[in-house]
Write a protein that holds these residues in place. Structure first.
Motif, PDB file in Angstrom:
ATOM      1  N   ARG A 110      -5.554 -16.758  -8.961  1.00 47.77           N
ATOM      2  CA  ARG A 110      -6.865 -16.089  -8.897  1.00 47.77           C
ATOM      3  C   ARG A 110      -6.847 -14.733  -9.601  1.00 47.77           C
ATOM      4  O   ARG A 110      -7.777 -14.380 -10.339  1.00 47.77           O
ATOM      5  CB  ARG A 110      -7.264 -15.920  -7.431  1.00 47.77           C
ATOM      6  N   LEU A 111      -5.772 -13.963  -9.402  1.00 47.90           N
ATOM      7  CA  LEU A 111      -5.732 -12.639 -10.026  1.00 47.90           C
ATOM      8  C   LEU A 111      -5.547 -12.744 -11.538  1.00 47.90           C
ATOM      9  O   LEU A 111      -6.057 -11.914 -12.289  1.00 47.90           O
ATOM     10  CB  LEU A 111      -4.622 -11.787  -9.385  1.00 47.90           C
ATOM     11  N   ARG A 112      -4.838 -13.786 -11.994  1.00 49.11           N
ATOM     12  CA  ARG A 112      -4.738 -14.005 -13.448  1.00 49.11           C
ATOM     13  C   ARG A 112      -6.125 -14.323 -14.000  1.00 49.11           C
ATOM     14  O   ARG A 112      -6.504 -13.844 -15.070  1.00 49.11           O
ATOM     15  CB  ARG A 112      -3.762 -15.153 -13.766  1.00 49.11           C
ATOM     16  N   ARG A 113      -6.880 -15.123 -13.270  1.00 48.94           N
ATOM     17  CA  ARG A 113      -8.249 -15.442 -13.713  1.00 48.94           C
ATOM     18  C   ARG A 113      -9.098 -14.175 -13.762  1.00 48.94           C
ATOM     19  O   ARG A 113      -9.860 -13.942 -14.702  1.00 48.94           O
ATOM     20  CB  ARG A 113      -8.890 -16.444 -12.751  1.00 48.94           C
ATOM     21  N   ASP A 114      -8.945 -13.325 -12.713  1.00 47.88           N
ATOM     22  CA  ASP A 114      -9.777 -12.121 -12.620  1.00 47.88           C
ATOM     23  C   ASP A 114      -9.293 -10.980 -13.519  1.00 47.88           C
ATOM     24  O   ASP A 114      -9.980  -9.960 -13.647  1.00 47.88           O
ATOM     25  CB  ASP A 114      -9.796 -11.606 -11.174  1.00 47.88           C
ATOM     26  N   GLY A 115      -8.079 -11.106 -14.079  1.00 44.81           N
ATOM     27  CA  GLY A 115      -7.535 -10.027 -14.909  1.00 44.81           C
ATOM     28  C   GLY A 115      -7.082  -8.824 -14.104  1.00 44.81           C
ATOM     29  O   GLY A 115      -7.028  -7.701 -14.615  1.00 44.81           O
ATOM     30  N   THR A 116      -6.750  -9.046 -12.839  1.00 45.43           N
ATOM     31  CA  THR A 116      -6.322  -7.954 -11.951  1.00 45.43           C
ATOM     32  C   THR A 116      -4.839  -8.101 -11.639  1.00 45.43           C
ATOM     33  O   THR A 116      -4.372  -9.215 -11.381  1.00 45.43           O
ATOM     34  CB  THR A 116      -7.097  -8.049 -10.613  1.00 45.43           C
ATOM     35  N   SER A 117      -4.107  -6.999 -11.632  1.00 45.96           N
ATOM     36  CA  SER A 117      -2.690  -7.097 -11.267  1.00 45.96           C
ATOM     37  C   SER A 117      -2.556  -7.177  -9.755  1.00 45.96           C
ATOM     38  O   SER A 117      -3.385  -6.653  -9.004  1.00 45.96           O
ATOM     39  CB  SER A 117      -1.909  -5.889 -11.790  1.00 45.96           C
ATOM     40  N   LEU A 118      -1.502  -7.849  -9.310  1.00 51.37           N
ATOM     41  CA  LEU A 118      -1.222  -7.927  -7.871  1.00 51.37           C
ATOM     42  C   LEU A 118      -1.058  -6.519  -7.297  1.00 51.37           C
ATOM     43  O   LEU A 118      -1.551  -6.224  -6.204  1.00 51.37           O
ATOM     44  CB  LEU A 118       0.053  -8.750  -7.631  1.00 51.37           C
ATOM     45  N   ALA A 119      -0.374  -5.647  -8.041  1.00 49.39           N
ATOM     46  CA  ALA A 119      -0.144  -4.285  -7.544  1.00 49.39           C
ATOM     47  C   ALA A 119      -1.476  -3.576  -7.296  1.00 49.39           C
ATOM     48  O   ALA A 119      -1.678  -2.952  -6.243  1.00 49.39           O
ATOM     49  CB  ALA A 119       0.715  -3.508  -8.545  1.00 49.39           C
ATOM     50  N   ALA A 120      -2.405  -3.689  -8.246  1.00 54.21           N
ATOM     51  CA  ALA A 120      -3.711  -3.046  -8.075  1.00 54.21           C
ATOM     52  C   ALA A 120      -4.466  -3.664  -6.901  1.00 54.21           C
ATOM     53  O   ALA A 120      -5.086  -2.959  -6.095  1.00 54.21           O
ATOM     54  CB  ALA A 120      -4.528  -3.162  -9.361  1.00 54.21           C
ATOM     55  N   TRP A 121      -4.395  -4.987  -6.794  1.00 55.28           N
ATOM     56  CA  TRP A 121      -5.104  -5.680  -5.706  1.00 55.28           C
ATOM     57  C   TRP A 121      -4.580  -5.243  -4.335  1.00 55.28           C
ATOM     58  O   TRP A 121      -5.344  -5.059  -3.385  1.00 55.28           O
ATOM     59  CB  TRP A 121      -4.958  -7.188  -5.885  1.00 55.28           C
ATOM     60  N   LEU A 122      -3.246  -5.042  -4.257  1.00 54.10           N
ATOM     61  CA  LEU A 122      -2.651  -4.626  -2.979  1.00 54.10           C
ATOM     62  C   LEU A 122      -2.972  -3.168  -2.627  1.00 54.10           C
ATOM     63  O   LEU A 122      -2.917  -2.788  -1.471  1.00 54.10           O
ATOM     64  CB  LEU A 122      -1.125  -4.758  -3.043  1.00 54.10           C
ATOM     65  N   GLY A 123      -3.269  -2.368  -3.659  1.00 49.16           N
ATOM     66  CA  GLY A 123      -3.492  -0.936  -3.429  1.00 49.16           C
ATOM     67  C   GLY A 123      -2.268  -0.106  -3.724  1.00 49.16           C
ATOM     68  O   GLY A 123      -2.026   0.929  -3.089  1.00 49.16           O
ATOM     69  N   ALA A 124      -1.463  -0.561  -4.679  1.00 47.97           N
ATOM     70  CA  ALA A 124      -0.229   0.149  -5.032  1.00 47.97           C
ATOM     71  C   ALA A 124      -0.542   1.558  -5.516  1.00 47.97           C
ATOM     72  O   ALA A 124      -1.562   1.796  -6.163  1.00 47.97           O
ATOM     73  CB  ALA A 124       0.521  -0.618  -6.117  1.00 47.97           C
ATOM     74  N   ALA A 125       0.365   2.486  -5.190  1.00 51.76           N
ATOM     75  CA  ALA A 125       0.149   3.892  -5.523  1.00 51.76           C
ATOM     76  C   ALA A 125       1.052   4.371  -6.646  1.00 51.76           C
ATOM     77  O   ALA A 125       0.919   5.499  -7.099  1.00 51.76           O
ATOM     78  CB  ALA A 125       0.390   4.746  -4.274  1.00 51.76           C
ATOM     79  N   ARG A 126       1.983   3.530  -7.091  1.00 50.74           N
ATOM     80  CA  ARG A 126       2.964   3.977  -8.088  1.00 50.74           C
ATOM     81  C   ARG A 126       3.079   2.935  -9.191  1.00 50.74           C
ATOM     82  O   ARG A 126       2.831   1.752  -8.969  1.00 50.74           O
ATOM     83  CB  ARG A 126       4.349   4.133  -7.451  1.00 50.74           C
TER      84      ARG A 126
END
Ligand code: MG
Length: 369
Positions: A110-126
């Motif tokens: 799903r995130l590959r389809r949406d063009g979103t990284s897993l880190a960004a989706w999780l709320g990564a800070a670094r």
């Protein structure tokens, strides 16, 4: 995403050097990967289960069977967003690592389809996390110090020594004297001690350790609370926290100073985010951890390690430290002893499909009817 098919693969990846912890020695990483075929991109997930059921109760062959016979069939043909996968498997008790593999695969698609990284989706800070390395039980101080020199020379900022009864205070004393105060040191007992050993473990308080991980067996949270109260060294829990509920219990009992955050062990990425938030609210520290992952699992582990509450350096290493041939491009140590958090869509790593094929020893494909 409609789940059209689920491909379950068991792979065998020879390790560069065998790795020994209190719970046994690993020479070949025997691992299950899941590929979700959807109406959009394919997604990949990794099951953290180890070859033998000596880290937690899950193990590779059992996880493969439960994925094939019970978990994967429940998802076929369904429209899922990824973050709802574990809830869709809720009627099956336990098997957090097997469930986490399916969640990761569908979420990656799903995130590959949406063009979103897993880190960004999780709320990564670094965008990068400091790398550390776990050093196995060696039983020989000269060999241990040689290994330590190699890791410090390679740029690792934190060493975690595996300990077990008979291999604890002496190696810690030797390594601390050898590396001085500039290198962070932690130890991990993988549950090898008992409550009666806590007084013995107090000797470790003299060596300025960042963490004593899982001193007592996973189900002894009362003992862990006693150890946390008696030791100056921060006590961490790894195997004891196998779900969000177990994290809540550990926090309520004040059974640790630190939780080692591994998404696979707690039942997935959504659960890991929840455990993270509970620990932050309780003022309990978070340390990232690894499970001898391939590049697939390591990419997800790096995204989790980049969450804002994960402030301690754990033992995520470059992948070439473990395996000679990985299923993704190697994740290498960057300048300053850090690992970059993948920022491409989904897991942010591309699979080397040729390597996947060559390393696969068992393959099952389940197709929606
Ligand atoms: Mg551990």
């Amino acid at each position: 995403m409609r789940v059209e098919a689920l491909e379950l693969r068991r792979l065998r990846l020879p390790l560069v050097v065998p790795f020994t912890a209190a719970h046994g020695t690993t020479a070949v990483r025997d691992v299950v990967l899941v590929r979700a075929r959807t109406d959009g991109p394919d997604g990949w997930g990794e099951c953290g289960a180890q070859h033998e059921p000596t880290y937690t109760a899950e193990h590779t062959a059992g996880a493969f069977a439960v994925l094939r016979d019970h978990l994967a069939p429940r998802l076929l043909g369904r429209a899922l967003a990824g973050d709802d996968v574990v809830a869709a498997l809720d009627d099956v008790r336990g098997h957090p690592m097997a469930k986490a593999a399916l969640e990761q695969a569908v979420l990656d698609a799903r995130l590959r389809r949406d063009g979103t990284s897993l880190a960004a989706w999780l709320g990564a800070a670094r965008t990068a996390v400091p790398a550390g390395v776990a050093v196995g039980v060696m039983g020989d101080l000269d060999r241990l110090l040689q290994a330590v020199d190699a890791y410090v020379g390679a740029g690792y900022r934190r060493l975690k020594l595996k300990i077990a009864p008979g291999w604890d205070v002496a190696p810690v004393e030797a390594v601390r004297a050898h590396v001085g105060a500039g290198v962070e040191l932690a130890v991990d007992a993988n549950g090898a001690y008992r409550r009666d050993d806590v007084d013995h473990l107090r000797a470790l308080d003299a060596y300025d350790l960042q963490l004593l991980e899982q001193p007592l067996p996973p189900d002894d949270l009362v003992g862990a609370a006693l150890a946390t109260a008696r030791l100056v060294t921060p006590v961490g829990l790894d195997e004891s926290v196998g779900s969000v509920g177990e994290a809540e219990t550990a926090l309520a009992l004040r059974a640790c100073d630190v939780v080692v955050l591994k998404a696979a062990r707690v039942g997935g990425l959504v659960a890991a985010r929840r455990v993270h938030d509970l620990c932050v609210a309780a003022g309990v520290g978070l340390c990232p951890g690894g499970l001898l992952e391939t590049g697939v699992g390591r990419a997800a582990a790096l995204a989790v390690a980049a969450l804002p509450g994960v402030r301690l350096t754990g033992d995520l290493s470059a992948s070439d430290r473990y395996v000679a041939r990985d299923v993704t491009a190697p994740l290498r140590l960057a300048e300053g002893g850090v690992l970059a958090v993948p920022d491409g869509p989904g897991l942010g790593v591309d699979l080397d499909l040729e390597a996947v094929e060559e390393l696969t020893v068992e393959l099952v494909e389940l197709v929606a009817g």
